[in-house]
Design a protein around this motif. Structure first.
Motif, PDB file in Angstrom:
ATOM      1  N   HIS A 154       3.931  17.342  52.125  1.00  0.00           N
ATOM      2  CA  HIS A 154       4.773  18.540  51.939  1.00  0.00           C
ATOM      3  C   HIS A 154       4.032  19.777  52.430  1.00  0.00           C
ATOM      4  N   PRO A 155       4.767  20.798  52.827  1.00  0.00           N
ATOM      5  CA  PRO A 155       4.098  22.009  53.327  1.00  0.00           C
ATOM      6  C   PRO A 155       3.121  22.597  52.323  1.00  0.00           C
ATOM      7  N   LEU A 202      11.034  32.515  41.934  1.00  0.00           N
ATOM      8  CA  LEU A 202      12.043  31.455  41.875  1.00  0.00           C
ATOM      9  C   LEU A 202      13.175  31.853  40.928  1.00  0.00           C
ATOM     10  N   VAL A 203      12.797  32.379  39.756  1.00  0.00           N
ATOM     11  CA  VAL A 203      13.820  32.775  38.776  1.00  0.00           C
ATOM     12  C   VAL A 203      14.687  33.895  39.354  1.00  0.00           C
ATOM     13  N   ASN A 223       3.713  20.157  40.513  1.00  0.00           N
ATOM     14  CA  ASN A 223       4.343  19.660  41.736  1.00  0.00           C
ATOM     15  C   ASN A 223       5.788  20.125  41.841  1.00  0.00           C
ATOM     16  N   ALA A 224       6.482  20.152  40.701  1.00  0.00           N
ATOM     17  CA  ALA A 224       7.870  20.603  40.709  1.00  0.00           C
ATOM     18  C   ALA A 224       7.948  22.056  41.195  1.00  0.00           C
ATOM     19  N   LEU A 225       6.991  22.877  40.730  1.00  0.00           N
ATOM     20  CA  LEU A 225       6.964  24.284  41.137  1.00  0.00           C
ATOM     21  C   LEU A 225       6.751  24.385  42.652  1.00  0.00           C
ATOM     22  N   LEU A 226       5.828  23.584  43.167  1.00  0.00           N
ATOM     23  CA  LEU A 226       5.560  23.622  44.606  1.00  0.00           C
ATOM     24  C   LEU A 226       6.797  23.213  45.402  1.00  0.00           C
ATOM     25  N   ARG A 227       7.485  22.159  44.943  1.00  0.00           N
ATOM     26  CA  ARG A 227       8.672  21.692  45.677  1.00  0.00           C
ATOM     27  C   ARG A 227       9.774  22.759  45.649  1.00  0.00           C
ATOM     28  N   GLN A 228       9.912  23.426  44.469  1.00  0.00           N
ATOM     29  CA  GLN A 228      10.938  24.480  44.385  1.00  0.00           C
ATOM     30  C   GLN A 228      10.600  25.643  45.312  1.00  0.00           C
ATOM     31  N   MET A 229       9.325  25.949  45.411  1.00  0.00           N
ATOM     32  CA  MET A 229       8.924  27.056  46.291  1.00  0.00           C
ATOM     33  C   MET A 229       9.281  26.739  47.733  1.00  0.00           C
ATOM     34  N   GLU A 230       9.092  25.478  48.107  1.00  0.00           N
ATOM     35  CA  GLU A 230       9.413  25.113  49.482  1.00  0.00           C
ATOM     36  C   GLU A 230      10.908  25.262  49.746  1.00  0.00           C
ATOM     37  N   ALA A 231      11.701  25.066  48.710  1.00  0.00           N
ATOM     38  CA  ALA A 231      13.147  25.070  48.910  1.00  0.00           C
ATOM     39  C   ALA A 231      13.755  26.468  48.743  1.00  0.00           C
TER      40      ALA A 231
END
Lengths: 594, 373
Positions: free
Chosen positions: A403-404, A437-438, A557-565
């Protein structure tokens, strides 16, 4: 006293007051002439910041004997071939610069027309012209301005320090140089070393595109930071084309000085740009920070009026809303597409902060290189005595590093997440990242449901001046979408009937006045949106994970994935970065492996 | 000045006056309380230049005189003295210090001269009437929640007190609004109040007055002019306040008269349902939607993030169906004021003001503006 016609010399001095207000203005006019003459190489020499000598020489088309004589006459120009003021393709067109400069200085011009056998010279001293005489010059034109303003001592007194005048002149040249990367520019001051030296570059077969060349030229002027952290822009709308570069929000400045707009190659200062840039960056930057942008707008000459300012620093657009929309749209798209890209500036600063350490027996860290760091050493807590601040988690699964933003490895100080990527590592500020994100989620929510409006029991009548009131009323539909319903109320007032419920009990009058000012100044109603976003920002701040909260690997990891999206996740709401990326090469550099 | 006072009496009086004193002051003497001894009494007074509170307590003392001492310090000392203690206050000969003795404790407090203490003149209060503490309490309680906190509309930062005619009966009315909702409470006009000017009593004075009303239940003597109002409780405690110098909006115009859709709800269960349903709204505005049909009301709220909520309750309604949205906090503020079992909502449409009343008590009336949801 009877009315009489002023002598030409006085007329020229009056014109000089507008066109040539300081040495930098003369430099600008002369360099523009050189560019219009098709020069490939322009050299500027300044003595005493331009006050005692300005020398501009180019390798352009040059002039023959007749032209040289005419050039210093008022309203004589080669630039309006068909007398059409509506289609101006050159930088100059007024035929005023040379006679104006000649009226207030000792001016001499030597020029040799391309292909001609001889060069000619003409001199003007305080407005009186000498005869044309033969001279020596290999090619192009050489304009020499000595003792600027000697004929107008009052103006001379207004000159600032040598340094300030020199910097202004250099600034004027650099501004033009941004738009013409295919021309080489040199500026030499009183020192031996040139103040500016920029080589010409052309798109070539080696794969250098026009974009790369422009980026390199801008990097040379605005600094490498800008070249490395700017997003290329290319957008077209109804005959207008916008190209250029937009700095990432993290690369921000305290003033709007580093925002440049070129309209058909002409550097202009326009309020329209300021408003559009603020609008485009408004939710990724704090209100008092300004991004760096360089934009080139090319459009049909007939839709742009350049003949509105003596020094040509302003232009007027026939359809300002279109241009504004184009700029805002293009900038927004570029920023959204950049997504979560972190600025390399930040990474570099981080690298600079990291220093090799040696461990002594007591466990205290000592800096390898003495100096300030040595003094700081006694205050550093011996790390050996404190519990480990970082919590490692099991080795990341290899798939996750693809992932990025990579796979989370550890949490440091219960504030920062360290993740391993395919090529290097990423450090994430968990609060800043989650806040963004929020915030983005709230924005999406508002966009989906619309702004809820509280109807006012007692409608608020806001008195404004008639022009402001009309402007606000004209934008009623746009404002209604943001939750503010108002309508005209007589000639000099508007009545506000509904306000965004999110704002609660708010100062309606103040809001309406701010909006009216902004519509007049910037052409858009920003502060309403800004206020809504401020409220969202505060709610987002309270509703997000704070520093000091322990996160497990799945959460990280969830935070990182959300940031990518999520769009704009590379910076928090105030323009600070949410993460820093260090490439493997940079880490190796730290350890002297490269 | 040399006086002896019961600790309990002093504490009570100080309790009244010290809350007027701001914690931080740019004028030092405003942090102090003015003490004046005379005729077997000690009068304490404090002011913030807008409100003045005077409280008198019995004291035994020989010499008369006065001084000012830091209010919060004196209050804290008195609070910490043992119950039943006697307090001796004595002003030093140079008047720069006051000594407080009680039991074996001695305190010396720095003073500022009494002559410098700002005093509100109250001689020109032309209109006088008496009202029972219970009535005054009701006037305040029913309207206070709707006072605006937005400083720019300063003329809404208080309760508008004035005389008015309601069905040809002279009434004393209290009105407050923040531009989103309005509350109006009326009582038969007390004797002597006829001809009084309409006045706006500022929020801080309302708060102080309400605190006093908790302790006194005798009649309150009210006197006012168009710049000041004074509330006197017996001869011991007097609150004087400047009034807000502004024009209260012509509120009668926003009270709807032509509304015809009448909804009757059981107040307690309605409030509970509104509170439950609004839990789902994520926003600060907390909007709820009321879908009303014949004898049925469905409350609902949606949030794209949290989901949806709805609740149906039984009501009495016979007009054509209507959907209307409100800020739930505003609804709860109003239902809290209704003491009777039933509340009556009188509506026109989703964009016009709605009238709310207690089904049995007509003295209070509320107007609420819907939200667009």
């Amino acid at each position: 006293m009877a009315i009489r016609q002023l002598p030409a010399i006085v007329v020229n001095r009056i014109a000089a007051g507008e066109v040539v207000e300081r040495p930098a203005a003369a430099v600008k006019e002369l360099v523009e002439n050189a560019i219009d003459a098709g020069a490939r190489r322009i050299e500027v020499t300044l003595r005493d910041g331009g006050a005692s000598l300005i020398l501009v020489s180019d390798d352009g088309d040059g002039m023959d004997a007749v032209e040289v004589a005419l050039a210093v006459e008022r309203h004589c120009t080669s630039k309006l071939p068909d007398d059409d003021l509506l289609h101006i393709r050159t930088l100059g067109f007024r035929g005023e610069a040379l006679p104006s400069i000649g009226a207030v200085s000792r001016l001499s011009i030597v020029s040799r027309k391309r292909g001609a056998a001889d060069a000619f010279k003409v001199a003007v001293e305080g407005g009186s012209k000498s005869a044309v005489e033969p001279a020596a010059l290999s090619q192009g034109t050489r304009v020499e301005v000595r003792d600027l303003f000697y004929a107008t001592p009052a103006r001379l007194k207004f000159l600032k320090s040598v340094r300030a005048e020199r910097d202004a002149a250099v600034d004027a040249v650099e501004r033009l140089a941004m738009a013409y990367p295919s021309i080489a520019f040199t500026v030499v001051g009183d020192e031996e070393k040139p103040l500016v030296r920029m080589t010409a570059a052309e798109p070539d077969l080696a794969g250098k595109s026009a974009d790369d060349i422009r980026r390199a030229r801008l990097g040379a002027i605005l600094g490498r930071d800008f070249a490395d952290n700017a997003l290329a822009i290319d957008a077209v709308r109804e005959g207008f084309r916008l190209t250029g570069f937009a700095g990432l929000p993290i690369l921000n400045r305290a003033t709007a000085r580093d925002q440049y707009l070129f309209v058909n190659g002409r550097p202009v200062r326009d309020k329209l740009l300021a408003g559009a840039v603020r609008g485009a960056y408004q939710d990724v930057l704090a209100r008092d920070r300004h991004p760096m942008v360089v934009l080139f707008l090319d459009g049909p000459e007939a839709d742009i009026d350049v003949n509105v300012h003596p020094a040509k620093a302003e232009v007027r657009f026939r359809d300002a809303a279109l241009v504004r929309g184009l700029i805002v749209g293009a900038l927004r798209n570029a920023l959204a597409a950049a997504g979560h890209r972190a600025s390399t500036t930040v990474a570099e600063q981080a690298l600079a902060a990291a220093r090799p350490m040696v461990w002594t027996q007591g466990g205290a860290a000592l800096a390898l290189n003495p100096g300030f760091a040595e003094a700081a050493a006694p205050y550093q807590a011996p790390l050996a005595q404190s519990p480990p601040a970082a919590r490692a988690v099991e080795a990341p699964a290899p798939a996750a590093t693809a992932h990025p933003l990579g796979a989370a490895c550890a949490q440091l100080h219960e504030t920062y997440i360290v993740a391993q990527t395919a090529d290097g590592l990423v450090i994430v500020d968990q609060h800043a990242a989650h806040e963004r994100l929020v915030y983005e989620r709230m924005k999406a929510e508002i966009a989906a449901t619309g702004v809820k409006r509280q109807i006012l029991l007692i409608p608020e009548v806001v008195e404004l001046d008639p022009a402001d009131a009309a402007r606000l009323a004209a934008r009623a539909t746009e404002l209604a979408e943001l939750g503010l319903v108002l309508e005209a109320f007589g000639p000099g007032a508007v009545v506000v009937r509904e306000v965004p419920a999110l704002l609660g009990e708010t100062d309606v009058k103040g809001l309406a006045r701010d909006l009216a000012d902004e519509v007049a100044e910037l052409g858009g109603a920003l502060s309403l949106k800004e206020r809504l976003e401020e409220v969202c920002g505060t709610i987002a701040c309270h509703g997000s994970v704070r520093a000091g909260r322990r996160l497990n690997q799945a959460e990280m990891n969830a935070l990182l994935r959300q940031m990518e999206a999520t769009p704009h996740s590379g910076q928090c709401n105030h323009g600070r970065p949410t993460y820093v990326a260090l490439s493997r090469a940079e880490i190796e550099k730290l350890f002297g492996r490269r | 000045m040399k006086l002896t006072i019961e600790r309990a009496a002093l504490l009570k009086a100080l309790g009244h006056v010290q809350s007027v004193v701001e914690r931080r002051n740019t004028i030092p003497i405003l942090s102090n309380v003015l003490l004046r001894g005379a005729d077997g009494k000690l009068a304490l007074s404090a002011t913030d230049m807008d409100i003045e509170m005077i409280s008198a307590v019995p004291a035994q003392g020989a010499k008369t005189g006065g001084t000012t001492v830091p209010a919060h310090t004196l209050y804290d000392i008195t609070r910490k003295l043992p119950e039943g203690a006697q307090v001796l206050l004595e002003l030093g000969s140079d008047k720069g210090q006051m000594t407080l003795r009680s039991g074996r404790s001695t305190f010396t407090l720095a003073c500022l001269p009494a002559e410098d203490y700002p005093v509100m003149s109250g001689s020109d209060l032309a209109h006088n009437f008496t009202i029972s503490a219970a009535d005054l309490k009701r006037l305040i309680d029913r309207t206070r929640f709707a006072i605006s906190t937005e400083e720019t509309r300063y003329y809404l930062n208080g309760i508008y007190l004035h005389a008015a005619k309601s069905n040809d009966v002279n009434m004393l009315r209290a009105v407050a609004t923040d531009g989103h909702r309005l509350a109006r409470m009326e009582l038969p006009l007390p004797d002597g109040a006829a001809g009084m000017p309409g006045v706006i009593v500022p929020r801080k004075a309302v708060g102080e007055l309400r605190k006093l009303l908790d302790e006194f239940d005798q009649d309150v003597a009210v006197s006012l002019s168009d710049t000041k109002i004074r509330f006197a409780f017996g001869d011991s405690t007097v609150l004087t306040s400047k009034l807000i110098d502004g024009t209260f909006p012509d509120y009668d115009r926003v009270i709807p008269t032509g509304n015809d859709k009448v909804l009757e709800v059981e107040c307690k269960s309605f409030a509970a349902a509104v509170d439950r349903v609004s839990t789902i709204s994520s926003e600060k505005s907390r909007a709820v939607k009321l879908a009303i049909e014949r004898n049925s009301l469905t409350l609902s709220a949606t949030s794209p993030e949290n989901g949806t909520a709805s609740e149906e309750i039984e009501v009495r309604y016979s007009a054509s169906p209507i959907e209307i949205g409100f800020n739930s906090r505003y609804l709860l503020d109003i239902t809290e004021q209704i003491e009777g079992e039933g509340a009556k909502f009188v509506m026109a449409d989703a964009a016009s003001p709605t009238l709310v009343r207690d089904a049995t008590d007509g003295s209070a009336l509320y107007v609420l503006m819907p939200m667009r949801v």
